[in-house]
Design a protein around this motif. Structure first.
Motif, PDB file in Angstrom:
ATOM      1  N   SER A 168       0.862  -1.188   0.000  1.00 33.24           N
ATOM      2  CA  SER A 168       0.000   0.000   0.000  1.00 33.24           C
ATOM      3  C   SER A 168       0.894   1.232   0.000  1.00 33.24           C
ATOM      4  CB  SER A 168      -0.909   0.008   1.222  1.00 33.24           C
ATOM      5  OG  SER A 168      -0.156   0.198   2.411  1.00 33.24           O
ATOM      6  N   GLN A 224       0.897   3.608   2.008  1.00 34.43           N
ATOM      7  CA  GLN A 224       1.249   3.977   3.372  1.00 34.43           C
ATOM      8  C   GLN A 224       2.245   2.998   4.013  1.00 34.43           C
ATOM      9  OE1 GLN A 224      -2.013   3.900   2.254  1.00 34.43           O
ATOM     10  NE2 GLN A 224      -2.007   6.128   1.953  1.00 34.43           N
ATOM     11  N   HIS A 278       5.795   6.834  -3.032  1.00 33.81           N
ATOM     12  CA  HIS A 278       4.748   6.646  -2.014  1.00 33.81           C
ATOM     13  C   HIS A 278       4.958   7.546  -0.813  1.00 33.81           C
ATOM     14  CE1 HIS A 278       3.648   2.288  -3.470  1.00 33.81           C
ATOM     15  NE2 HIS A 278       3.173   3.239  -4.248  1.00 33.81           N
TER      16      HIS A 278
END
Length: 209
Positions: free
Chosen positions: A43, A45, A149
């Motif tokens: 992901s 995060q 990210h």
């Protein structure tokens, strides 16, 4: 002749077993890196920390593989020595050329076994053969994670902030990572030059070591 034939078969068998063990440690490195990549890019995060921690495992596997390579190199060298000085002359000329005393060197290697390459030479060879690509993927993935990210990075300060781990600032983490990559590269280049010098001095290009 029969004893030499069985001796050669035994050395080939041991060489094959240790070659398989080399593949095993490489597979461990690839699998652990794959797990770290899956966790890190699961992901936006997700933390890039697994890619740093897996580096410790990769170094451990590299050192273990280098040690195994030193054993493998002994059996491989003995096989090549027998092929070069026993099998080939017998098939080509029907003469073993015992006056060259190649058998004495082989006998001494059995009576006083030793590694034919140093640990750092073995490490450098394994980096050049396999671990260069593993370390490259780890480094590119880590930098890519920091840049992409959770959102594309817009400044150097933001990049350093993402690289920070707990109380350790980002510049320190990136510096350690740079030294980590550079050190393995230096070892690989040094071992390659050492191998080239050894090959120039060696009378038999397919001999021991």
């Amino acid at each position: 002749m029969g004893v030499i034939a069985h001796l050669y078969r035994g050395e080939v068998y041991r060489s094959t077993i240790w070659r398989t063990r080399l593949d095993t440690t490489t597979n461990w490195s690839v699998v652990t890196l794959g797990v770290a990549l899956s966790i890190t890019f699961a992901s936006p995060q997700a933390s890039p920390l697994p890619l740093i921690l897996v580096g410790i495992l990769i170094v451990f596997f590299l050192m273990l593989e280098a040690r195994r390579y030193r054993y493998f190199n002994v059996w491989r060298a003995r096989c090549r020595w027998l092929e070069l000085h026993f099998m080939a002359p017998m098939l080509k000329e029907g003469d073993l050329h015992l006056e060259e005393h190649w058998q004495d060197r082989l006998a001494n290697d059995y009576m006083h076994p030793r590694y034919h390459v140093s640990m750092w030479t073995a490490v450098g060879r394994r980096i050049r053969r396999n671990y260069f690509w593993i370390l490259l993927i780890q480094t590119v993935a880590y930098i890519g994670k920091l840049i992409v990210h959770p959102l594309p990075v817009t400044s150097t300060e933001e990049l350093l902030g993402r690289a920070a781990i707990g109380p350790f600032p980002g510049w320190l983490i990136l510096t350690i990572g740079g030294v980590y990559c550079l050190s393995w590269g230096v070892i690989a280049i040094w071992s390659e030059r050492t191998d080239a010098k050894r090959a120039q001095k060696r009378r038999d290009p397919l001999g021991m070591g």
